[in-house]
Design an enzyme around this catalytic site. Structure first.
Site, short mmCIF file in Angstrom:
data_model
loop_
_atom_site.label_atom_id
_atom_site.label_comp_id
_atom_site.label_asym_id
_atom_site.label_seq_id
_atom_site.Cartn_x
_atom_site.Cartn_y
_atom_site.Cartn_z
N CYS A 2 0.84 -1.21 0.00
CA CYS A 2 0.00 0.00 0.00
C CYS A 2 0.88 1.26 0.00
O CYS A 2 2.00 1.24 0.49
CB CYS A 2 -0.87 0.02 1.25
N ARG A 48 4.86 0.60 -6.54
CA ARG A 48 4.82 -0.32 -5.40
C ARG A 48 3.86 -1.48 -5.64
O ARG A 48 3.87 -2.46 -4.90
CB ARG A 48 4.37 0.43 -4.14
N TRP A 93 -2.97 -2.42 -1.63
CA TRP A 93 -2.62 -3.80 -2.00
C TRP A 93 -3.35 -4.66 -0.98
O TRP A 93 -3.04 -4.65 0.21
CB TRP A 93 -1.10 -4.00 -1.93
N ASN A 119 -1.72 2.10 6.08
CA ASN A 119 -0.86 0.98 5.66
C ASN A 119 -0.60 0.11 6.87
O ASN A 119 -0.48 0.62 7.99
CB ASN A 119 0.49 1.50 5.16
N GLY A 120 -0.44 -1.20 6.66
CA GLY A 120 -0.16 -2.10 7.78
C GLY A 120 -1.37 -2.95 8.11
O GLY A 120 -2.31 -3.05 7.31
N GLU A 500 16.60 -24.10 -4.28
CA GLU A 500 16.20 -22.70 -4.46
C GLU A 500 17.44 -21.82 -4.65
O GLU A 500 17.45 -20.90 -5.47
CB GLU A 500 15.37 -22.25 -3.25
N LYS A 504 18.08 -19.51 -7.93
CA LYS A 504 18.28 -18.06 -7.85
C LYS A 504 19.53 -17.65 -8.61
O LYS A 504 19.53 -16.68 -9.37
CB LYS A 504 18.41 -17.67 -6.36
N GLU A 507 19.16 -18.15 -12.47
CA GLU A 507 18.15 -17.25 -13.01
C GLU A 507 18.69 -15.84 -13.25
O GLU A 507 18.41 -15.23 -14.29
CB GLU A 507 17.00 -17.21 -11.99
N HIS A 523 26.75 -40.03 -6.27
CA HIS A 523 26.08 -40.91 -7.23
C HIS A 523 26.12 -40.35 -8.65
O HIS A 523 25.30 -40.75 -9.48
CB HIS A 523 24.64 -41.17 -6.79
N LYS A 619 7.71 -12.48 -14.78
CA LYS A 619 7.33 -12.59 -13.37
C LYS A 619 6.18 -13.57 -13.21
O LYS A 619 6.14 -14.35 -12.27
CB LYS A 619 6.93 -11.21 -12.83
O1 M6R Z 1 3.65 -16.96 -9.21
P1 M6R Z 1 4.17 -18.34 -8.91
O2 M6R Z 1 4.67 -18.52 -7.55
O3 M6R Z 1 3.18 -19.41 -9.28
O4 M6R Z 1 5.40 -18.52 -9.90
C1 M6R Z 1 6.08 -19.74 -10.01
C2 M6R Z 1 7.40 -19.58 -10.73
O5 M6R Z 1 7.19 -19.10 -12.03
C3 M6R Z 1 8.34 -18.63 -9.99
O6 M6R Z 1 8.54 -19.03 -8.67
C4 M6R Z 1 9.71 -18.58 -10.71
O7 M6R Z 1 10.35 -19.80 -10.60
C5 M6R Z 1 10.56 -17.45 -10.10
N1 M6R Z 1 10.99 -16.56 -11.13
C6 M6R Z 1 11.76 -17.92 -9.39
O8 M6R Z 1 12.52 -16.87 -8.90
#
Ligand code: M6R
Length: 624
Positions: A2, A48, A93, A119-120, A500, A504, A507, A523, A619
Site C-alpha cells: 500500500c 509499489r 494492496w 498501511n499495515g 532454491e 536463484k 536465473e 552418485h 514474473k
Molecule cells: O507466481 P508463482 O509462484 O506461481 O510462480 C512460479 C514460478 O514461475 C516462480 O517461482 C519462478 O520460478 C521465479 N521466477 C523464481 O525466482
C-alpha cells in the site's frame, strides 16, 4: 504494498479541472488543484503495486469528499473541489478483503465526518469491531475500525480535536500502522506511525506526508522520517510532532536519491530491496496469526468438520520457487501434522489412481495466483473431486476463485522477477498451516506447537542478522563468482533451500548452478566437481549438517572450494567460507537461504546482469 500520500499547502492555484487533468503543473509552477497534487502523488506510488486507489479532499465550504475505486490510478477521477485546502490519497494492496470499490481507502466513520488511509495491519480489528457495536461498517477491511474509533472519541468528548482523537485511538491499535486522518471541518492532516514507515516532506510552500519519498520527491527533498509512536499534525501553520503526547523535534534531512533509486528504497535493484524487506514482510505474514501461549495459529481458514482428521494426504502443486517452498512445507506437514505430504511440479500433476479424492487436500502454492501450470493442476484436482486450497500473495487472483479455501502470505508486491521475500513468506504461511492441521488432528502437542511458533517469531530477527552480514557475502561473490559452475547441497530441510539457491543463481547470473540432496553428490555429480566448481552447503539445524558435511568433504577432496551456511555455535574448520546462521530451529534453513539469495545477487551484480528482469523470464508465467 500500500502507498500513502497527503498534501497541505499553497502549491495549488484552485481547481478548475478534475484532479486527473490537473496533476500537471501550470506555467506558473502551480498545480490546478489539491486533487491534482494528490493524484500525481498516487501516480508516483504506482511502482509499489496496488489494486485500488482513492483520495479524500477537504475544503472549508465543500467539506469532506471521498472518491475511491478498485483498479488503476488512471481510472480514478478526482472531482473538482475548488476550495479544497488539503487531501490524502492511498493505493491499496489487498490484505483483508478483496480488491473492491468498498474496500479501497479512504475509509470513513458513520457520518462521513472523518476519513482515514492506512498501511499495515490492525491485528485486533475483530475485537475492536465488536466493541464498536452500533457503528455501520461498509467494508471487509481491518482499517475501517480506525475512523469509527476516532468518531467514538469525538462523540464522547466534543471538545476534542482530530489530533487528540487520533492520539487516543493510537493507544488502542495493535499491529503495525501508518495512518493519515482528515476531518470535515478541521484544517489539518493528522498522521501516526507504528511499524510502518511514514515520511514528511517539508517544502517551502507545502507539507507532504507519504509512505515513501518517491510520492513527493518532485516537490521537496527536505524530509523528516517519523519514528514509531509519533503522531503529527500537518496544517497551514506547519508541522507539530508528538511522542507519548509530548511535543518532540525530529531532524530534517535532505534526500539525494533520484526518483528511480527512491522507488527501490535506495537499492540498485528491486531484488536487493526485496531481499532486505524480508524481516518486515515476514512480520506482516505472521501478524495476528500466532497464538504463542495457546500453541495454535489463526489463519482464518476453515475445513468441513472431520475433514482434517480423516485426511490421508496433502498434495502440494507448484512451480519454480513456489515448488521449493512446497518441498520445504511437505516435510513440515509430515512432521507437525502427521499426514502424508507429497509435492508435485504443477505441470506434471495428475490426480492419480489409488487416491481418495475426499480424503486428499491439494494445496496450490503460487505467489502470483496466475501461473497457468498451477491453475491447470488445480483444475485437474477439482475435476477429480479433491478439496483444493491455495497459498498465494495475491488477493483476487484467479487461483483464489478456483479453490475451496485460501491463505494469503501477505508479503507485499514483489517486482523483481526472482522470487525472494515471497519464498520466505510462503514457507512461513505453510508452517502455520502445518501447525493448524497438526493441532486439529491431535497430532501436535501444544508444547511442540509453541516451540514451532517461537521459531517463527524469531525468523524476522534472525534474517536481519544475516542481512547485516551482507558484506561477507559480497566478498565471497567477488572471490568465487567467476567459477565454471556451482553446486548447492543440503539434506532434509536443506534440500529445497539448496534447490532454491541454485535456481536463484542461474536465473539472475546466467551461471550454471545445480542443487541436489547432498547424499546424491557421490552418485554422479561428483564427476563434474573440480577446483572451478564451488559447493555451497546448507549446514544448519534441520538439514542434517554433520552428514552433509561428509559429502562436502568429498567435493573438497576433489579440489572444490566449500562455502557453508552454518548453525551458530557449530564450527567446520575446513570450510573456505562459513556464514553464521542464527538459531531458529525448524526455520533455520530458511535463514540460510537469505545468504544464498545475497550470493546470487552479488554474483549477478558483479557481472552487470539485468537482475530485476533476467533474459527470457517473466514474473508471472500465464502459459502452459
Ligand atoms: O507466481 P508463482 O509462484 O506461481 O510462480 C512460479 C514460478 O514461475 C516462480 O517461482 C519462478 O520460478 C521465479 N521466477 C523464481 O525466482
Amino acid at each position: 504494498m500500500c502507498g500513502i500520500i497527503g498534501y497541505i499547502g499553497e502549491l495549488h492555484a484552485g481547481g478548475q479541472t478534475d484532479g486527473k487533468e490537473s496533476s500537471e503543473a501550470t506555467d506558473g509552477g502551480k498545480f490546478q488543484s489539491v486533487g491534482g497534487i494528490v493524484h500525481r502523488g498516487l501516480k508516483n506510488l504506482e511502482y509499489r503495486g496496488y489494486d485500488s486507489a482513492g483520495v479524500a479532499l477537504v475544503g472549508p465550504t465543500s467539506g469532506l469528499t471521498v472518491t475511491k475505486r478498485s483498479g488503476e490510478v488512471d481510472g480514478l477521477t478526482v472531482p473538482d473541489i475548488p476550495d479544497a485546502t488539503h487531501g490524502v490519497g492511498h493505493t491499496r494492496w489487498s490484505t483483508h478483503g478483496p480488491p473492491t470499490d468498498a474496500n479501497a481507502h479512504p475509509h470513513t466513520d458513520c457520518v462521513g465526518d472523518v476519513a482515514v488511509v492506512h498501511n499495515g495491519i490492525v491485528e485486533n480489528h475483530e475485537t475492536l469491531k465488536r466493541e464498536l457495536a452500533g457503528h455501520e461498517f461498509t467494508s471487509d477491511t481491518d482499517t475501517e475500525v480506525i475512523p469509527h474509533l476516532i468518531e467514538e472519541e469525538l462523540t464522547a468528548d466534543p471538545s476534542a480535536d482530530l489530533l487528540t482523537a487520533v492520539q487516543r485511538v493510537e493507544g488502542k491499535l495493535e499491529g503495525s500502522y501508518a495512518i493519515c486522518a482528515v476531518r470535515e471541518d478541521e484544517g489539518e492532516i493528522v498522521v501516526a506511525r507504528r511499524g510502518s514507515p511514514l515520511v514528511l516532506g517539508r517544502g517551502e510552500d507545502a507539507t507532504f506526508v507519504a509512505s515513501d519519498v518517491t510520492a513527493f520527491l518532485e516537490h521537496t527533498r527536505d524530509v523528516t522520517y517519523l519514528e514509531d509512536g509519533d503522531v503529527a499534525s500537518l496544517s497551514a501553520d506547519g508541522v507539530e510532532i508528538f511522542a507519548s503526547g509530548e511535543p518532540v523535534e525530529r531532524e530534517i534531512e535532505t534526500v539525494t536519491w533520484e526518483a528511480d533509486a527512491a522507488e527501490k528504497g535506495g537499492y540498485d535493484h528491486y531484488m536487493r530491496k526485496e531481499i532486505h524487506e524480508q524481516p518486515s514482510s515476514l512480520r506482516q505474514t505472521l501478524a495476528g496469526r500466532l497464538d504463542a501461549d495457546g500453541g495454535d495459529v489463526n489463519l482464518d481458514v476453515s475445513f468441513p468438520p472431520g475433514f482434517l482428521a480423516d485426511l490421508e494426504e496433502i498434495r502440494i502443486v507448484a512451480c519454480g520457487t513456489s515448488y521449493y517452498a512446497g518441498r520445504y512445507a511437505a516435510q513440515l506437514f509430515e512432521e507437525l501434522a502427521g499426514v502424508r505430504a507429497t509435492v508435485e511440479i504443477a505441470s506434471e500433476y495428475e490426480f492419480g489412481a489409488g487416491r481418495t479424492p475426499d480424503r486428499t487436500l491439494v494445496v496450490a502454492v503460487t505467489q502470483s495466483g496466475e501461473t497457468a501450470d498451477t491453475l491447470g493442476a488445480v483444475r485437474r484436482a477439482n475435476a477429480a473431486g479433491a478439496r483444493t486450497f491455495a497459498v498465494t500473495n495475491t488477493l483476487g487472483s484467479t487461483v483464489t476463485r478456483e479453490v475451496d479455501g485460501t491463505a494469503f502470505i501477505r508479503a507485499g508486491p514483489e517486482i523483481g522477477v526472482a522470487a525472494t521475500k515471497t519464498f520466505a513468506s510462503q514457507v512461513a504461511t505453510l508452517a502455520m498451516l502445518a501447525v493448524a492441521v497438526g493441532r486439529d488432528r491431535g497430532a501436535l502437542a501444544a508444547a511442540d506447537a509453541r516451540s514451532v511458533l517461537e521459531d517463527l517469531q524469531g525468523l524476522p530477527g534472525a534474517i536481519q542478522q544475516v542481512l547485516d552480514d551482507e558484506e561477507q557475502v559480497r566478498e565471497a561473490a567477488r572471490e568465487y563468482g567467476d567459477s565454471e559452475a556451482f553446486f548447492f547441497v543440503g539434506r532434509a530441510l536443506g534440500v529445497p533451500v539448496a534447490l532454491e539457491g541454485a535456481l536463484k543463481l542461474k536465473e539472475i547470473s546466467y551461471d550454471h548452478a545445480e542443487g541436489f540432496a547432498a547424499g546424491e553428490l557421490k552418485h554422479g555429480p561428483l564427476a563434474l566437481v573440480t577446483p572451478e566448481t564451488p559447493v555451497l552447503a546448507v549446514l544448519t539445524d534441520g538439514a542434517r549438517a554433520a552428514e552433509t558435511m561428509n559429502n562436502v568433504t568429498e567435493a573438497q577432496t576433489r579440489g572444490a572450494p566449500a562455502l557453508g551456511c552454518v548453525s551458530a555455535g557449530d564450527e567446520y574448520d575446513t570450510l573456505d567460507v562459513a556464514f553464521d546462521v542464527p538459531d531458529v530451529g525448524i526455520v533455520e534453513p530458511l535463514v540460510a537461504n537469505v545468504y544464498l539469495q545475497l550470493f546470487a545477487y552479488h554474483v549477478a551484480n558483479e557481472k552487470g546482469r539485468p537482475i530485476d528482469k533476467p533474459r527470457n523470464l517473466a514474473k508471472s508465467v500465464t502459459v502452459e
